[in-house]
Design a protein around this motif. Structure first.
Motif, PDB file in Angstrom:
ATOM      1  N   PRO A 333     -51.291  -2.176 -32.427  1.00 27.79           N
ATOM      2  CA  PRO A 333     -50.047  -1.992 -31.669  1.00 27.79           C
ATOM      3  C   PRO A 333     -50.015  -2.952 -30.490  1.00 27.79           C
ATOM      4  CG  PRO A 333     -51.588  -0.213 -31.218  1.00 27.79           C
ATOM      5  CD  PRO A 333     -52.197  -1.026 -32.319  1.00 27.79           C
ATOM      6  N   LEU A 334     -48.836  -3.288 -30.048  1.00 22.95           N
ATOM      7  CA  LEU A 334     -48.649  -4.239 -28.950  1.00 22.95           C
ATOM      8  C   LEU A 334     -48.068  -3.546 -27.733  1.00 22.95           C
ATOM      9  CD1 LEU A 334     -47.052  -7.172 -30.969  1.00 22.95           C
ATOM     10  CD2 LEU A 334     -49.328  -7.187 -29.932  1.00 22.95           C
ATOM     11  N   SER A 335     -48.520  -3.963 -26.563  1.00 17.80           N
ATOM     12  CA  SER A 335     -47.867  -3.512 -25.344  1.00 17.80           C
ATOM     13  C   SER A 335     -46.475  -4.147 -25.288  1.00 17.80           C
ATOM     14  CB  SER A 335     -48.675  -3.946 -24.113  1.00 17.80           C
ATOM     15  OG  SER A 335     -48.582  -5.357 -23.937  1.00 17.80           O
ATOM     16  N   PRO A 336     -45.538  -3.570 -24.529  1.00 18.21           N
ATOM     17  CA  PRO A 336     -44.193  -4.174 -24.432  1.00 18.21           C
ATOM     18  C   PRO A 336     -44.234  -5.636 -24.004  1.00 18.21           C
ATOM     19  CG  PRO A 336     -44.148  -1.954 -23.534  1.00 18.21           C
ATOM     20  CD  PRO A 336     -45.583  -2.265 -23.828  1.00 18.21           C
ATOM     21  N   ARG A 337     -45.087  -5.981 -23.040  1.00 18.62           N
ATOM     22  CA  ARG A 337     -45.159  -7.372 -22.574  1.00 18.62           C
ATOM     23  C   ARG A 337     -45.693  -8.308 -23.663  1.00 18.62           C
ATOM     24  NH1 ARG A 337     -42.311  -8.400 -19.398  1.00 18.62           N
ATOM     25  NH2 ARG A 337     -43.136  -7.574 -17.450  1.00 18.62           N
ATOM     26  N   HIS A 338     -46.732  -7.888 -24.383  1.00 23.66           N
ATOM     27  CA  HIS A 338     -47.276  -8.741 -25.434  1.00 23.66           C
ATOM     28  C   HIS A 338     -46.297  -8.876 -26.595  1.00 23.66           C
ATOM     29  CE1 HIS A 338     -51.745  -8.299 -24.066  1.00 23.66           C
ATOM     30  NE2 HIS A 338     -50.987  -8.937 -23.204  1.00 23.66           N
ATOM     31  N   ALA A 339     -45.527  -7.825 -26.855  1.00 21.80           N
ATOM     32  CA  ALA A 339     -44.496  -7.927 -27.892  1.00 21.80           C
ATOM     33  C   ALA A 339     -43.449  -8.968 -27.496  1.00 21.80           C
ATOM     34  CB  ALA A 339     -43.847  -6.563 -28.117  1.00 21.80           C
ATOM     35  N   GLU A 340     -43.063  -8.978 -26.223  1.00 18.77           N
ATOM     36  CA  GLU A 340     -42.099  -9.979 -25.745  1.00 18.77           C
ATOM     37  C   GLU A 340     -42.653 -11.396 -25.912  1.00 18.77           C
ATOM     38  OE1 GLU A 340     -39.937  -7.409 -22.158  1.00 18.77           O
ATOM     39  OE2 GLU A 340     -41.681  -8.660 -21.731  1.00 18.77           O
ATOM     40  N   LEU A 341     -43.909 -11.593 -25.504  1.00 20.00           N
ATOM     41  CA  LEU A 341     -44.508 -12.925 -25.585  1.00 20.00           C
ATOM     42  C   LEU A 341     -44.585 -13.430 -27.021  1.00 20.00           C
ATOM     43  CD1 LEU A 341     -47.347 -12.539 -22.944  1.00 20.00           C
ATOM     44  CD2 LEU A 341     -45.588 -14.320 -22.909  1.00 20.00           C
ATOM     45  N   LEU A 342     -45.076 -12.582 -27.929  1.00 26.29           N
ATOM     46  CA  LEU A 342     -45.196 -13.011 -29.320  1.00 26.29           C
ATOM     47  C   LEU A 342     -43.828 -13.233 -29.952  1.00 26.29           C
ATOM     48  CD1 LEU A 342     -48.165 -10.829 -30.637  1.00 26.29           C
ATOM     49  CD2 LEU A 342     -48.186 -13.225 -29.916  1.00 26.29           C
ATOM     50  N   PHE A 343     -42.844 -12.439 -29.543  1.00 23.62           N
ATOM     51  CA  PHE A 343     -41.482 -12.637 -30.055  1.00 23.62           C
ATOM     52  C   PHE A 343     -40.960 -14.021 -29.659  1.00 23.62           C
ATOM     53  CE2 PHE A 343     -36.855 -12.238 -29.140  1.00 23.62           C
ATOM     54  CZ  PHE A 343     -36.419 -12.167 -30.454  1.00 23.62           C
ATOM     55  N   VAL A 344     -41.137 -14.392 -28.389  1.00 23.26           N
ATOM     56  CA  VAL A 344     -40.666 -15.702 -27.937  1.00 23.26           C
ATOM     57  C   VAL A 344     -41.409 -16.822 -28.666  1.00 23.26           C
ATOM     58  CG1 VAL A 344     -40.532 -17.269 -25.962  1.00 23.26           C
ATOM     59  CG2 VAL A 344     -39.920 -14.862 -25.684  1.00 23.26           C
ATOM     60  N   LEU A 345     -42.725 -16.669 -28.853  1.00 28.69           N
ATOM     61  CA  LEU A 345     -43.484 -17.706 -29.557  1.00 28.69           C
ATOM     62  C   LEU A 345     -43.087 -17.785 -31.030  1.00 28.69           C
ATOM     63  CD1 LEU A 345     -47.057 -17.267 -28.045  1.00 28.69           C
ATOM     64  CD2 LEU A 345     -45.255 -18.870 -27.372  1.00 28.69           C
ATOM     65  N   ALA A 346     -42.687 -16.656 -31.625  1.00 29.22           N
ATOM     66  CA  ALA A 346     -42.207 -16.676 -33.008  1.00 29.22           C
ATOM     67  C   ALA A 346     -40.877 -17.422 -33.118  1.00 29.22           C
ATOM     68  CB  ALA A 346     -42.071 -15.255 -33.537  1.00 29.22           C
ATOM     69  N   LEU A 347     -40.075 -17.345 -32.055  1.00 23.54           N
ATOM     70  CA  LEU A 347     -38.803 -18.072 -32.055  1.00 23.54           C
ATOM     71  C   LEU A 347     -39.010 -19.566 -31.834  1.00 23.54           C
ATOM     72  CD1 LEU A 347     -36.498 -15.763 -29.884  1.00 23.54           C
ATOM     73  CD2 LEU A 347     -36.611 -15.894 -32.367  1.00 23.54           C
ATOM     74  N   HIS A 348     -40.035 -19.914 -31.068  1.00 21.98           N
ATOM     75  CA  HIS A 348     -40.264 -21.314 -30.685  1.00 21.98           C
ATOM     76  C   HIS A 348     -41.603 -21.765 -31.263  1.00 21.98           C
ATOM     77  CE1 HIS A 348     -36.908 -21.264 -27.782  1.00 21.98           C
ATOM     78  NE2 HIS A 348     -37.305 -20.032 -27.509  1.00 21.98           N
ATOM     79  N   ARG A 349     -41.615 -22.116 -32.548  1.00 30.03           N
ATOM     80  CA  ARG A 349     -42.870 -22.475 -33.196  1.00 30.03           C
ATOM     81  C   ARG A 349     -43.465 -23.754 -32.618  1.00 30.03           C
ATOM     82  NH1 ARG A 349     -44.777 -20.276 -37.688  1.00 30.03           N
ATOM     83  NH2 ARG A 349     -46.650 -21.226 -36.788  1.00 30.03           N
ATOM     84  N   GLY A 350     -42.662 -24.588 -31.972  1.00 26.11           N
ATOM     85  CA  GLY A 350     -43.195 -25.790 -31.351  1.00 26.11           C
ATOM     86  C   GLY A 350     -43.968 -25.513 -30.078  1.00 26.11           C
TER      87      GLY A 350
END
Length: 424
Positions: A333-350
């Motif tokens: 499971p992810l904390s809310p902050r880590h979920a936000e970070l991974l979501f942004v990195l998933a959007l910006h693969r570069g």
């Protein structure tokens, strides 16, 4: 636009009944799609909009059934809240009873597990369906202190016509979320509710303080359990050559030999004995112990090209990350902050720089220290799955992003600009 003063502080001598009438007029205008002369609080306005999108009946709520007695008992036995219930009762029940209020404790789904306090108020609550086993989540009864606190993750008081459902307008409620300090998981909510006329200025502060004390008791119990595990682990590790460590069921380190001691080793959601790949340690051998695990790291294998990461943000509860690799699957499971970070990195693969991530999460590119600290924690957890300079998913790692069916339900507690933009 000015915000309506609500709750226990009423400037200019505004009394409960006057405040209730003002709130009712604001609610009626908002539900009719009009712009009220005075805006509701932001947290209330956002909750009203969620309730409208969910189709909650503003007059009676949405029926969701009451849990059976057996299911209530099962949930009571399964939650760590049961360990701290005596402290919650000691801190709140006598005050609630004297003020013609009731104390309510729910699980993370908003289901009422315990209720105590004024007998007369409990009878009034029964008429509203505010009983043990009932759902008090936003998708059932709209805006209320319990359901909305579960969404926002912060203490909240909801007064009179701030409640979405009309039949709840005679009530005021103050609630604080309860988190498990071992893993940050949301356990449920403690709430004090009662008639509008009996609202007290200190209720929300009291509920919040008692919730923090209860979480502190869980933390104390946890470290006592780690100490007990350490006494078992020390002689065991003394007989092992090479690297090894003993952790509790949540991955907190009790003892270590042959390596620098990590504070915590994130374990798979369903840990099992045998060979397991842990992103922070590589390929390891896990052996069960009473109250924890013996971990013996092997070669520090990193995920080769072709590994797959599934970031699951589709549910209403905790977000999860699952890594699929040659040594099996690993999920956490992810904390809310880590979920936000991974979501942004998933959007910006570069990749994103620390300043870009700070702008994505906080709207402030100068908050790079916070971003770097959180990314450091994530990289310790996910090992070779994440790279840096810039921060990104490593080359050759396939990323699958699972979103909720309804866009507005994406990370519902998040206020990150990048998430708010994606919800639209």
């Amino acid at each position: 636009m000015a915000h309506l003063p609500i709750g226990p502080v009423r400037p200019g001598g505004t009394g409960p009944q006057t405040s209730a009438r003002l709130l009712a007029s604001v609610r009626e205008a908002a539900l009719a799609g009009k712009v009220p002369r005075t805006a509701p609080r932001a947290v209330i306005g956002e909750s009203w909009r969620r309730a409208l999108r969910l189709g909650v009946d503003p007059d009676n709520g949405t029926p969701n059934g009451v849990l059976s007695t057996d299911e209530i008992e099962h949930r009571r036995r399964s939650t760590p809240i049961a360990e701290i219930l005596p402290g919650l009762r000691d801190g709140l029940v006598s005050v609630a009873d004297a003020a013609w209020h009731i104390m309510v404790v729910t699980d993370a789904e908003g289901r009422v597990l315990w209720r105590d306090g004024s007998l007369a108020v409990r009878r009034s609550a029964d008429r509203l369906g505010f009983a043990e086993g009932a759902s008090w989540a936003e998708d059932t009864v709209g805006t209320n202190a319990i359901g909305t606190a579960l969404i926002t993750g912060t203490p909240l008081q909801v007064h009179s016509a701030e409640h979405f459902v009309r039949t709840h307008h005679g009530w005021t409620c103050a609630a604080a979320p309860l988190h498990d300090p071992r893993d940050g998981r949301l356990l449920g909510v403690v709430d004090v509710s009662g008639p509008v006329a009996s609202v007290h200025p200190a209720t929300l502060a009291l509920v919040s303080a008692v919730a923090r004390v209860a979480e502190g008791e869980l933390r104390t119990r946890h470290w006592a359990a780690v100490e007990r595990l350490r006494s078992v682990a020390a002689p065991l590790l003394a007989r092992i050559a090479g690297q090894a460590l003993v952790v509790d069921g949540n991955g907190w380190t009790a003892a270590v030999t042959g390596m620098a001691p990590p504070d915590r080793v994130p374990l798979p959601a369903q840990a099992r004995a045998g060979q397991v790949w842990l992103p922070s340690l590589g390929l390891c051998e896990l052996d069960p112990l009473p109250g924890g695990w013996l971990i013996r790291p092997g070669a520090r294998e990193r995920p080769p090209a072709g590994n797959r990461v599934v970031l699951d943000l589709s549910g209403a509860g905790d977000s999860t990350v699952t890594v699929h690799g040659p040594a099996g699957n690993w999920a956490q499971p992810l904390s809310p902050r880590h979920a936000e970070l991974l979501f942004v990195l998933a959007l910006h693969r570069g990749g994103r720089s620390a300043a870009q991530l700070a702008a994505d999460l906080f709207g402030d590119p100068s908050r790079t220290v916070t971003v770097r600290a959180e990314m450091s924690r994530l990289r310790r957890t996910l090992g070779g799955v994440l790279a840096h300079r810039p921060y990104r998913f490593a080359d050759g790692v396939e990323v699958e992003l699972l979103r909720p069916l309804r866009g507005h339900e994406l990370l519902p507690r998040s206020l990150a600009p990048a998430v708010l933009a994606e919800r639209e």
